[in-house]
Design a protein around this motif. Structure first.
Motif, mmCIF file in Angstrom:
data_model
loop_
_atom_site.group_PDB
_atom_site.id
_atom_site.type_symbol
_atom_site.label_atom_id
_atom_site.label_comp_id
_atom_site.label_asym_id
_atom_site.label_seq_id
_atom_site.Cartn_x
_atom_site.Cartn_y
_atom_site.Cartn_z
ATOM 1 N N LEU A 130 37.839 -36.022 -7.607
ATOM 2 C CA LEU A 130 39.198 -35.247 -7.652
ATOM 3 C C LEU A 130 39.338 -35.126 -9.247
ATOM 4 C CD1 LEU A 130 40.977 -37.362 -4.961
ATOM 5 C CD2 LEU A 130 40.342 -35.034 -4.711
ATOM 6 N N LEU A 131 39.048 -36.084 -9.931
ATOM 7 C CA LEU A 131 39.548 -35.949 -11.527
ATOM 8 C C LEU A 131 38.732 -34.870 -12.198
ATOM 9 C CD1 LEU A 131 40.198 -39.550 -12.606
ATOM 10 C CD2 LEU A 131 42.013 -37.565 -12.437
ATOM 11 N N ILE A 132 37.221 -34.700 -11.986
ATOM 12 C CA ILE A 132 36.431 -33.714 -12.254
ATOM 13 C C ILE A 132 37.011 -32.103 -11.725
ATOM 14 C CG2 ILE A 132 34.327 -32.699 -12.157
ATOM 15 C CD1 ILE A 132 33.092 -35.532 -12.347
ATOM 16 N N SER A 133 37.378 -31.947 -10.422
ATOM 17 C CA SER A 133 37.608 -31.066 -10.106
ATOM 18 C C SER A 133 38.934 -30.550 -10.677
ATOM 19 C CB SER A 133 37.789 -31.068 -8.366
ATOM 20 O OG SER A 133 39.125 -31.805 -8.285
ATOM 21 N N ASN A 134 39.912 -31.367 -11.004
ATOM 22 C CA ASN A 134 41.128 -30.884 -11.795
ATOM 23 C C ASN A 134 40.650 -30.580 -13.438
ATOM 24 O OD1 ASN A 134 43.809 -30.536 -12.055
ATOM 25 N ND2 ASN A 134 44.139 -32.417 -13.075
ATOM 26 N N ALA A 135 39.777 -31.239 -13.939
ATOM 27 C CA ALA A 135 39.395 -31.122 -15.193
ATOM 28 C C ALA A 135 38.590 -29.624 -15.417
ATOM 29 C CB ALA A 135 38.282 -32.214 -15.746
ATOM 30 N N VAL A 136 37.849 -29.419 -14.354
ATOM 31 C CA VAL A 136 37.002 -28.118 -14.610
ATOM 32 C C VAL A 136 37.835 -26.794 -14.014
ATOM 33 C CG1 VAL A 136 34.689 -29.561 -14.655
ATOM 34 C CG2 VAL A 136 35.794 -28.367 -12.429
ATOM 35 N N GLN A 137 38.872 -26.936 -13.562
ATOM 36 C CA GLN A 137 39.626 -25.822 -12.909
ATOM 37 C C GLN A 137 39.972 -24.819 -13.853
ATOM 38 O OE1 GLN A 137 43.425 -26.539 -11.330
ATOM 39 N NE2 GLN A 137 43.884 -24.516 -10.741
ATOM 40 N N ASN A 138 40.681 -25.363 -15.260
ATOM 41 C CA ASN A 138 40.646 -24.343 -16.017
ATOM 42 C C ASN A 138 39.726 -23.940 -16.684
ATOM 43 O OD1 ASN A 138 43.454 -24.710 -15.789
ATOM 44 N ND2 ASN A 138 43.753 -26.376 -17.436
ATOM 45 N N ALA A 139 38.440 -24.565 -16.749
ATOM 46 C CA ALA A 139 37.251 -24.334 -17.337
ATOM 47 C C ALA A 139 36.831 -22.757 -16.597
ATOM 48 C CB ALA A 139 36.256 -25.358 -17.628
ATOM 49 N N MET A 140 37.009 -22.856 -15.276
ATOM 50 C CA MET A 140 36.605 -21.886 -14.539
ATOM 51 C C MET A 140 37.344 -20.596 -14.729
ATOM 52 S SD MET A 140 34.882 -23.480 -11.138
ATOM 53 C CE MET A 140 36.143 -24.226 -10.667
ATOM 54 N N VAL A 141 38.862 -20.693 -14.451
ATOM 55 C CA VAL A 141 39.579 -19.723 -14.457
ATOM 56 C C VAL A 141 40.359 -19.312 -15.579
ATOM 57 C CG1 VAL A 141 39.935 -19.908 -11.928
ATOM 58 C CG2 VAL A 141 41.732 -21.040 -13.438
ATOM 59 N N GLY A 142 40.359 -20.088 -16.542
ATOM 60 C CA GLY A 142 41.112 -20.138 -17.858
ATOM 61 C C GLY A 142 42.398 -19.859 -17.543
ATOM 62 N N PRO A 143 43.120 -18.874 -18.217
ATOM 63 C CA PRO A 143 44.432 -18.700 -17.918
ATOM 64 C C PRO A 143 44.937 -18.040 -16.923
ATOM 65 C CG PRO A 143 43.643 -17.026 -19.666
ATOM 66 C CD PRO A 143 42.631 -17.893 -19.207
ATOM 67 N N ASP A 144 44.050 -17.596 -16.093
ATOM 68 C CA ASP A 144 44.484 -16.773 -15.026
ATOM 69 C C ASP A 144 44.492 -17.799 -13.740
ATOM 70 O OD1 ASP A 144 44.212 -15.333 -12.576
ATOM 71 O OD2 ASP A 144 42.482 -13.992 -13.185
ATOM 72 N N THR A 145 45.797 -17.949 -13.432
ATOM 73 C CA THR A 145 46.064 -18.756 -12.241
ATOM 74 C C THR A 145 46.348 -18.057 -11.086
ATOM 75 O OG1 THR A 145 48.172 -19.000 -13.087
ATOM 76 C CG2 THR A 145 46.697 -20.791 -13.802
ATOM 77 N N SER A 146 45.933 -16.841 -10.977
ATOM 78 C CA SER A 146 46.408 -16.086 -9.787
ATOM 79 C C SER A 146 45.666 -16.277 -8.720
ATOM 80 C CB SER A 146 46.198 -14.532 -10.168
ATOM 81 O OG SER A 146 45.000 -14.199 -10.340
ATOM 82 N N LEU A 147 45.943 -15.909 -7.493
ATOM 83 C CA LEU A 147 45.236 -16.167 -6.360
ATOM 84 C C LEU A 147 44.000 -15.412 -6.613
ATOM 85 C CD1 LEU A 147 45.156 -16.943 -3.343
ATOM 86 C CD2 LEU A 147 46.352 -14.969 -2.722
ATOM 87 N N LEU A 148 43.920 -14.333 -6.926
ATOM 88 C CA LEU A 148 42.852 -13.606 -7.119
ATOM 89 C C LEU A 148 41.768 -14.353 -8.082
ATOM 90 C CD1 LEU A 148 40.990 -11.093 -6.007
ATOM 91 C CD2 LEU A 148 41.903 -9.837 -8.222
ATOM 92 N N GLY A 149 42.143 -14.741 -9.034
ATOM 93 C CA GLY A 149 41.234 -15.775 -9.944
ATOM 94 C C GLY A 149 40.800 -16.836 -9.048
ATOM 95 N N GLY A 150 41.559 -17.604 -8.644
ATOM 96 C CA GLY A 150 41.063 -18.701 -7.657
ATOM 97 C C GLY A 150 40.196 -18.407 -6.628
ATOM 98 N N LEU A 151 40.483 -17.255 -6.040
ATOM 99 C CA LEU A 151 39.348 -16.752 -4.670
ATOM 100 C C LEU A 151 38.100 -16.321 -5.395
ATOM 101 C CD1 LEU A 151 41.856 -14.952 -2.450
ATOM 102 C CD2 LEU A 151 40.621 -17.282 -2.298
ATOM 103 N N VAL A 152 38.172 -15.836 -6.616
ATOM 104 C CA VAL A 152 36.928 -15.201 -7.148
ATOM 105 C C VAL A 152 36.225 -16.476 -7.663
ATOM 106 C CG1 VAL A 152 36.043 -14.023 -9.151
ATOM 107 C CG2 VAL A 152 37.800 -13.182 -7.927
#
Length: 170
Positions: free
Chosen positions: A42-64
């Motif tokens: 859980l902590l790793i998933s939270n830590a790497v989320q920003n590393a994947m999507v960067g500043p794009d917190t849109s639905l499309l960014g998350g889906l991509v």
């Protein structure tokens, strides 16, 4: 569009980092998680989320990002299925724990399988004594499979750390 390409590249980098980290730390069975493993995931998933999507917190960014992870996992599984040398690098081999009633203490120690855990696996499948085990193996998915000395060659499987979820094959 350029932002989505960045998300794809970041997601791929995180995916391969996580594969490498899991392989290097020796975690073979993600289906057999204990409490600290779940917290870590859980902590790793939270830590790497920003590393994947960067500043794009849109639905499309998350889906991509999610689509890239699913696609990469699908492609990697197919690649490993076709290439044994690479599969052997990613997957560990089954390990013999008991052979004709004799325990392999070196392997048990190296894999950090306790006597209690091995006895629990045996009890789960109605085996009382080590001498009654023809073969016990730690499978590549982290389960302990047991083949008894009975004439019917009853084979059972014990899922480590989840003793109530097992499969009996008669």
């Amino acid at each position: 569009m350029e932002n989505l390409i960045v998300i794809v590249l970041r997601s791929l980098a995180v995916y391969f980092f996580m594969l490498l980290a899991i392989r290097l730390t020796g975690k073979k069975e993600l289906s057999q998680l204990n409490t600290s493993d779940v917290v870590l995931i859980l902590l790793i998933s939270n830590a790497v989320q920003n590393a994947m999507v960067g500043p794009d917190t849109s639905l499309l960014g998350g889906l991509v990002a999610a689509a890239v992870l699913f696609l990469m996992n699908f492609l990697l599984k197919n690649f490993l299925f076709k290439h044994e040398k690479w599969r052997n690098l990613f997957n560990q081999k089954p390990e013999i724990l008991i052979h004709h009633g004799k325990l392999d203490f070196t392997t048990l120690s190296r894999l950090k399988i306790t006597n209690e855990e091995l006895q629990e696996a045996m009890r789960e499948h109605g085996v009382a004594h080590y001498r009654d085990v023809r073969l016990a193996m730690l499978e590549i998915d982290g389960n302990i499979s047991i083949i008894t000395n009975e004439d019917g060659m009853r084979q059972t499987i014990f899922k480590r750390k989840h003793p109530h979820k097992h499969l009996d094959v008669n």
